[in-house]
Design a protein around this motif. Structure first.
Motif, PDB file in Angstrom:
ATOM      1  N   THR A  75       0.824  -1.209   0.000  1.00  0.00           N
ATOM      2  CA  THR A  75       0.000   0.000   0.000  1.00  0.00           C
ATOM      3  C   THR A  75       0.859   1.260   0.000  1.00  0.00           C
ATOM      4  N   PRO A  76       0.495   2.241  -0.799  1.00  0.00           N
ATOM      5  CA  PRO A  76       1.212   3.517  -0.744  1.00  0.00           C
ATOM      6  C   PRO A  76       0.944   4.270   0.565  1.00  0.00           C
ATOM      7  N   GLU A  77      -0.043   3.833   1.323  1.00  0.00           N
ATOM      8  CA  GLU A  77      -0.392   4.455   2.608  1.00  0.00           C
ATOM      9  C   GLU A  77       0.267   3.729   3.777  1.00  0.00           C
ATOM     10  N   ALA A  78       1.455   3.165   3.563  1.00  0.00           N
ATOM     11  CA  ALA A  78       2.119   2.347   4.576  1.00  0.00           C
ATOM     12  C   ALA A  78       2.324   3.106   5.892  1.00  0.00           C
ATOM     13  N   ARG A  79       2.727   4.359   5.818  1.00  0.00           N
ATOM     14  CA  ARG A  79       2.954   5.128   7.056  1.00  0.00           C
ATOM     15  C   ARG A  79       1.666   5.256   7.861  1.00  0.00           C
ATOM     16  N   THR A  80       0.579   5.554   7.194  1.00  0.00           N
ATOM     17  CA  THR A  80      -0.712   5.707   7.863  1.00  0.00           C
ATOM     18  C   THR A  80      -1.181   4.375   8.426  1.00  0.00           C
ATOM     19  N   VAL A  81      -1.067   3.320   7.638  1.00  0.00           N
ATOM     20  CA  VAL A  81      -1.489   1.987   8.078  1.00  0.00           C
ATOM     21  C   VAL A  81      -0.682   1.564   9.305  1.00  0.00           C
ATOM     22  N   PHE A  82       0.632   1.769   9.245  1.00  0.00           N
ATOM     23  CA  PHE A  82       1.489   1.373  10.364  1.00  0.00           C
ATOM     24  C   PHE A  82       1.186   2.209  11.609  1.00  0.00           C
ATOM     25  N   ALA A  83       1.042   3.501  11.456  1.00  0.00           N
ATOM     26  CA  ALA A  83       0.744   4.377  12.598  1.00  0.00           C
ATOM     27  C   ALA A  83      -0.588   4.000  13.243  1.00  0.00           C
ATOM     28  N   ARG A  84      -1.594   3.722  12.429  1.00  0.00           N
ATOM     29  CA  ARG A  84      -2.909   3.337  12.946  1.00  0.00           C
ATOM     30  C   ARG A  84      -2.813   2.008  13.707  1.00  0.00           C
ATOM     31  N   HIS A  85      -2.093   1.058  13.138  1.00  0.00           N
ATOM     32  CA  HIS A  85      -1.948  -0.243  13.800  1.00  0.00           C
ATOM     33  C   HIS A  85      -1.152  -0.110  15.097  1.00  0.00           C
ATOM     34  N   LEU A  86      -0.081   0.660  15.059  1.00  0.00           N
ATOM     35  CA  LEU A  86       0.734   0.881  16.253  1.00  0.00           C
ATOM     36  C   LEU A  86      -0.100   1.524  17.360  1.00  0.00           C
ATOM     37  N   ALA A  87      -0.967   2.462  17.006  1.00  0.00           N
ATOM     38  CA  ALA A  87      -1.837   3.107  17.997  1.00  0.00           C
ATOM     39  C   ALA A  87      -2.799   2.088  18.609  1.00  0.00           C
ATOM     40  N   ARG A  88      -3.346   1.178  17.785  1.00  0.00           N
ATOM     41  CA  ARG A  88      -4.246   0.151  18.318  1.00  0.00           C
ATOM     42  C   ARG A  88      -3.501  -0.770  19.285  1.00  0.00           C
ATOM     43  N   VAL A  89      -2.303  -1.167  18.923  1.00  0.00           N
ATOM     44  CA  VAL A  89      -1.513  -2.036  19.803  1.00  0.00           C
ATOM     45  C   VAL A  89      -1.170  -1.307  21.089  1.00  0.00           C
ATOM     46  N   ARG A  90      -0.759  -0.043  20.976  1.00  0.00           N
ATOM     47  CA  ARG A  90      -0.447   0.756  22.159  1.00  0.00           C
ATOM     48  C   ARG A  90      -1.663   0.856  23.071  1.00  0.00           C
ATOM     49  N   ASP A  91      -2.816   1.155  22.509  1.00  0.00           N
ATOM     50  CA  ASP A  91      -4.024   1.306  23.317  1.00  0.00           C
ATOM     51  C   ASP A  91      -4.417   0.001  23.996  1.00  0.00           C
ATOM     52  N   ARG A  92      -4.144  -1.114  23.345  1.00  0.00           N
ATOM     53  CA  ARG A  92      -4.483  -2.410  23.904  1.00  0.00           C
ATOM     54  C   ARG A  92      -3.513  -2.808  25.019  1.00  0.00           C
ATOM     55  N   CYS A  93      -2.273  -2.387  24.894  1.00  0.00           N
ATOM     56  CA  CYS A  93      -1.217  -2.845  25.810  1.00  0.00           C
ATOM     57  C   CYS A  93      -0.875  -1.883  26.927  1.00  0.00           C
ATOM     58  N   MET A  94      -1.137  -0.619  26.722  1.00  0.00           N
ATOM     59  CA  MET A  94      -0.720   0.378  27.707  1.00  0.00           C
ATOM     60  C   MET A  94      -1.938   1.062  28.284  1.00  0.00           C
ATOM     61  N   PRO A  95      -2.051   1.073  29.614  1.00  0.00           N
ATOM     62  CA  PRO A  95      -3.200   1.755  30.208  1.00  0.00           C
ATOM     63  C   PRO A  95      -3.153   3.251  29.916  1.00  0.00           C
ATOM     64  N   GLN A  96      -4.301   3.785  29.624  1.00  0.00           N
ATOM     65  CA  GLN A  96      -4.395   5.211  29.350  1.00  0.00           C
ATOM     66  C   GLN A  96      -4.584   5.960  30.665  1.00  0.00           C
ATOM     67  N   PRO A  97      -3.921   7.110  30.824  1.00  0.00           N
ATOM     68  CA  PRO A  97      -4.116   7.887  32.061  1.00  0.00           C
ATOM     69  C   PRO A  97      -5.555   8.379  32.149  1.00  0.00           C
ATOM     70  N   ALA A  98      -6.031   8.503  33.372  1.00  0.00           N
ATOM     71  CA  ALA A  98      -7.393   8.995  33.578  1.00  0.00           C
ATOM     72  C   ALA A  98      -7.491  10.426  33.074  1.00  0.00           C
ATOM     73  N   ARG A  99      -8.575  10.724  32.411  1.00  0.00           N
ATOM     74  CA  ARG A  99      -8.810  12.100  31.954  1.00  0.00           C
ATOM     75  C   ARG A  99      -9.206  12.950  33.141  1.00  0.00           C
ATOM     76  N   PRO A 100      -8.841  14.235  33.124  1.00  0.00           N
ATOM     77  CA  PRO A 100      -9.174  15.114  34.270  1.00  0.00           C
ATOM     78  C   PRO A 100     -10.667  15.222  34.520  1.00  0.00           C
ATOM     79  N   ASP A 101     -11.508  15.053  33.499  1.00  0.00           N
ATOM     80  CA  ASP A 101     -12.948  15.203  33.689  1.00  0.00           C
ATOM     81  C   ASP A 101     -13.613  13.895  34.117  1.00  0.00           C
ATOM     82  N   THR A 102     -12.826  12.825  34.350  1.00  0.00           N
ATOM     83  CA  THR A 102     -13.377  11.549  34.778  1.00  0.00           C
ATOM     84  C   THR A 102     -13.208  11.431  36.285  1.00  0.00           C
TER      85      THR A 102
END
Length: 117
Positions: A75-102
């Motif tokens: 795919t010519p969109e390799a950077r976008t595809v990789f960044a999107r996949h990396l974000a999904r893996v990060r979100d699955r593996c790393m806990p997200q900090p609590a938002r200030p409004d939560t």
């Protein structure tokens, strides 16, 4: 690097064949990682220790480069595809900090573990 490979590969302009062979190249590189690990551990008694951990590092880098080139070939969109996949893996593996409004969980709502008696 991808552009250079495109300009210099011996297969001409057959995109299906190019993709297939670049995907196969990924398996070859992964096999070289295995060979280096066997070589660093001396697991093959006939050959003994033939590699270093730096050889394993280099082979892992070759796998990463080869995978990214194969992705770009797909795919010519390799950077976008990789960044999107990396974000999904990060979100699955790393806990997200609590938002200030939560609202934070109250200590009473937290489960407790009692020590064995």
């Amino acid at each position: 690097m991808w552009a250079w490979l495109e300009a210099h590969h011996p297969l001409g302009s057959d995109p299906d064949r190019t993709l297939l062979l670049r995907l196969l190249k990924l398996s070859e590189e992964a096999g070289e990682v295995a060979q280096a690990v066997i070589g660093v551990t001396g697991y093959n008694p006939r050959k003994g220790v033939t590699h270093t951990w730096q050889d394993v590092e280099a082979e892992l880098c070759d796998v990463a480069i080869t995978a990214l080139i194969a992705l770009r070939t797909l795919t010519p969109e390799a950077r976008t595809v990789f960044a999107r996949h990396l974000a999904r893996v990060r979100d699955r593996c790393m806990p997200q900090p609590a938002r200030p409004d939560t609202p934070a969980a109250s200590p009473a709502a937290s489960p407790t573990v009692s020590a064995p008696s």
